[in-house]
Design a protein around this motif. Structure first.
Motif, PDB file in Angstrom:
ATOM      1  N   ALA A  80       3.011   5.925  -2.838  1.00  0.00           N
ATOM      2  CA  ALA A  80       4.158   6.718  -3.297  1.00  0.00           C
ATOM      3  C   ALA A  80       4.123   6.883  -4.821  1.00  0.00           C
ATOM      4  CB  ALA A  80       5.458   6.065  -2.852  1.00  0.00           C
ATOM      5  N   ALA A  81       3.776   5.813  -5.530  1.00  0.00           N
ATOM      6  CA  ALA A  81       3.677   5.908  -6.982  1.00  0.00           C
ATOM      7  C   ALA A  81       2.541   6.849  -7.392  1.00  0.00           C
ATOM      8  CB  ALA A  81       3.466   4.521  -7.584  1.00  0.00           C
ATOM      9  N   GLN A  82       1.432   6.789  -6.665  1.00  0.00           N
ATOM     10  CA  GLN A  82       0.315   7.686  -6.955  1.00  0.00           C
ATOM     11  C   GLN A  82       0.690   9.134  -6.665  1.00  0.00           C
ATOM     12  OE1 GLN A  82      -3.226   6.768  -4.752  1.00  0.00           O
ATOM     13  NE2 GLN A  82      -4.514   8.217  -5.909  1.00  0.00           N
ATOM     14  N   LEU A 112       0.647  12.205  -9.334  1.00  0.00           N
ATOM     15  CA  LEU A 112      -0.101  13.434  -9.105  1.00  0.00           C
ATOM     16  C   LEU A 112       0.812  14.656  -9.156  1.00  0.00           C
ATOM     17  CD1 LEU A 112      -2.467  12.259  -6.215  1.00  0.00           C
ATOM     18  CD2 LEU A 112      -3.051  12.608  -8.624  1.00  0.00           C
ATOM     19  N   GLY A 113       2.046  14.488  -8.658  1.00  0.00           N
ATOM     20  CA  GLY A 113       2.995  15.603  -8.746  1.00  0.00           C
ATOM     21  C   GLY A 113       3.312  15.970 -10.186  1.00  0.00           C
ATOM     22  N   VAL A 114       3.434  14.969 -11.039  1.00  0.00           N
ATOM     23  CA  VAL A 114       3.673  15.238 -12.463  1.00  0.00           C
ATOM     24  C   VAL A 114       2.476  15.952 -13.084  1.00  0.00           C
ATOM     25  CG1 VAL A 114       4.063  14.152 -14.703  1.00  0.00           C
ATOM     26  CG2 VAL A 114       5.298  13.335 -12.697  1.00  0.00           C
ATOM     27  N   LYS A 174       0.828  -1.209   0.000  1.00  0.00           N
ATOM     28  CA  LYS A 174       0.000   0.000   0.000  1.00  0.00           C
ATOM     29  C   LYS A 174       0.864   1.261   0.000  1.00  0.00           C
ATOM     30  CE  LYS A 174      -4.126  -1.879   2.299  1.00  0.00           C
ATOM     31  NZ  LYS A 174      -5.010  -1.794   3.504  1.00  0.00           N
ATOM     32  N   GLN A 175       1.944   1.259   0.776  1.00  0.00           N
ATOM     33  CA  GLN A 175       2.831   2.421   0.806  1.00  0.00           C
ATOM     34  C   GLN A 175       3.494   2.643  -0.549  1.00  0.00           C
ATOM     35  OE1 GLN A 175       5.526   1.650   4.049  1.00  0.00           O
ATOM     36  NE2 GLN A 175       4.024   2.159   5.632  1.00  0.00           N
TER      37      GLN A 175
END
Length: 234
Positions: free
Chosen positions: A54-56, A60-62, A49-50
């Protein structure tokens, strides 16, 4: 009155066969083993889940950076002149809508005190009547992701009013004496003596004055007569 015989609850059911060796199994040890396996599976699930979060977060930052690029393109005069401004704005609204569904929302910090956890101060401005470190302008928009900070905002805050240049009261200037305001005269440098005009040809030059000896000057002070000039030795 006699009680009628009741049917056994196991009537009609076949008893399970006990597997061989089951009677010698240590139930406490097996239960401990099951708890350990459950804990191990739970830690692996938490780690997954972590990693997924982190990938999500990175994705979202991109997308937030893509929103910055769209906003910058919307200010390009050439693109606006070619009719691309409306399309860029529509694409940006759609992107912000998708981000909002994912729990991403922009920060509204104008008029609030700058929080280091939410903002990065990139400039200051003196604004009379505004408390220091109050957000005046957002240079780069910050975003929340659910309860976390996805990106801090870059802001301009108010500086203390002491940074203003000092204002001189005209009454204080009037109290300064006039003499103190007049600049002192500048002494002119002594000009070198200009050489005399050369004598015309045929005219005799005047002889230079002979120096008066010091002894004659002292006698002149005592007697009051003009001093005698020294005779030129032939």
């Amino acid at each position: 009155m006699t009680d009628a015989p009741t049917a056994s609850p196991l009537a009609g059911h076949r008893l399970l066969e006990v597997p061989p060796g089951a009677e010698s199994v240590d139930l406490e040890a097996k239960f401990t083993q099951l708890l350990f396996r459950s804990s191990l599976l739970g830690s692996k699930l938490t780690e997954q889940k972590q990693q997924a979060r982190a990938a999500q977060r990175e994705l979202l930052g991109v997308l937030v950076e893509v929103d910055d690029a769209l906003a910058a393109l919307g200010l390009d005069r050439e693109l606006v002149a070619h009719g691309r401004g409306a399309g860029l704005e529509a694409t940006r609204r759609r992107l912000l809508g998708r981000l909002a569904k994912a729990g991403v929302r922009p920060m509204r910090l104008e008029g609030l005190a700058a929080d280091p956890a939410l903002t990065e101060i990139v400039g200051t401005e003196v604004r009379p009547g505004v408390a220091p470190e109050t957000v005046l302008q957002t240079v780069v928009t910050g975003f929340f992701w659910e309860q976390d900070v996805l990106r801090r905002a870059q802001v301009v805050v108010a500086a203390p009013e002491s940074a203003l240049p000092p204002v001189v009261d005209p009454r204080i200037e009037a109290a300064v004496p006039v003499e103190a305001m007049v600049p002192e005269p500048i002494e002119e440098a002594e000009k070198p003596e200009e050489p005399g005009e050369p004598a015309e040809p045929g005219e005799p030059e005047e002889p230079a004055a002979r120096p008066v000896p010091p002894r004659a000057r002292r006698q002149a002070r005592v007697t009051g007569r003009p001093p005698k000039r020294a005779k030129r030795k032939k």
